[in-house]
Motif scaffolding. Structure first.
Motif, short mmCIF file in Angstrom:
data_model
loop_
_atom_site.label_atom_id
_atom_site.label_comp_id
_atom_site.label_asym_id
_atom_site.label_seq_id
_atom_site.Cartn_x
_atom_site.Cartn_y
_atom_site.Cartn_z
N ILE A 78 76.66 -5.69 -3.23
CA ILE A 78 75.94 -4.69 -2.73
C ILE A 78 75.91 -3.69 -3.83
O ILE A 78 74.92 -2.81 -4.34
N VAL A 79 77.22 -3.13 -4.19
CA VAL A 79 77.16 -1.95 -5.16
C VAL A 79 76.47 -2.51 -6.50
O VAL A 79 75.88 -1.67 -6.87
N GLU A 80 76.78 -3.51 -7.01
CA GLU A 80 76.16 -3.96 -8.17
C GLU A 80 74.59 -3.97 -8.06
O GLU A 80 73.86 -3.72 -8.99
N GLU A 81 74.19 -4.22 -6.86
CA GLU A 81 72.80 -4.47 -6.70
C GLU A 81 72.13 -3.07 -6.81
O GLU A 81 71.14 -2.85 -7.24
N TYR A 82 72.81 -2.31 -6.05
CA TYR A 82 72.36 -0.78 -5.97
C TYR A 82 72.34 -0.23 -7.27
O TYR A 82 71.39 0.36 -7.50
N GLN A 83 73.67 -0.37 -8.04
CA GLN A 83 73.63 0.19 -9.49
C GLN A 83 72.61 -0.27 -10.37
O GLN A 83 72.47 0.55 -11.17
N SER A 84 71.96 -1.54 -10.09
CA SER A 84 70.97 -1.99 -11.17
C SER A 84 69.83 -1.65 -10.46
O SER A 84 68.60 -2.21 -11.37
N SER A 85 69.58 -1.09 -9.41
CA SER A 85 68.13 -0.88 -8.66
C SER A 85 67.70 0.66 -9.32
O SER A 85 68.09 1.34 -9.82
#
Length: 75
Positions: free
Chosen positions: A40-47
């Protein structure tokens, strides 16, 4: 004298509650569990919610996952 003490205790309780709600609504708090647990954190930071080209402040976890008014948390 007793009413002043009650007022001070009430103010301290409110300040403690407000500080706890502010911290637990921060990305730092959410990331504490989600880093390494899932993506989730990685997905959020790339969004676009984290990086945007419009100059708008990034959306935080609590913008979508926490009720807006703090007074509702008592219900």
């Amino acid at each position: 004298m007793k009413s002043v003490l009650i007022l001070i205790v009430g103010a301290l309780l409110y300040l403690g509650y407000d500080s706890a709600m502010t911290y637990t609504n921060s990305n730092q708090f959410c990331f504490g569990c989600h880093v390494g647990m899932d993506t989730i954190v990685e997905e959020y930071q790339s969004s676009v919610h984290y990086h945007n080209t419009k100059g708008v402040v990034a959306a935080t976890c609590s913008d979508c996952h926490v009720q807006e008014k703090r007074s509702r948390k008592f219900n």
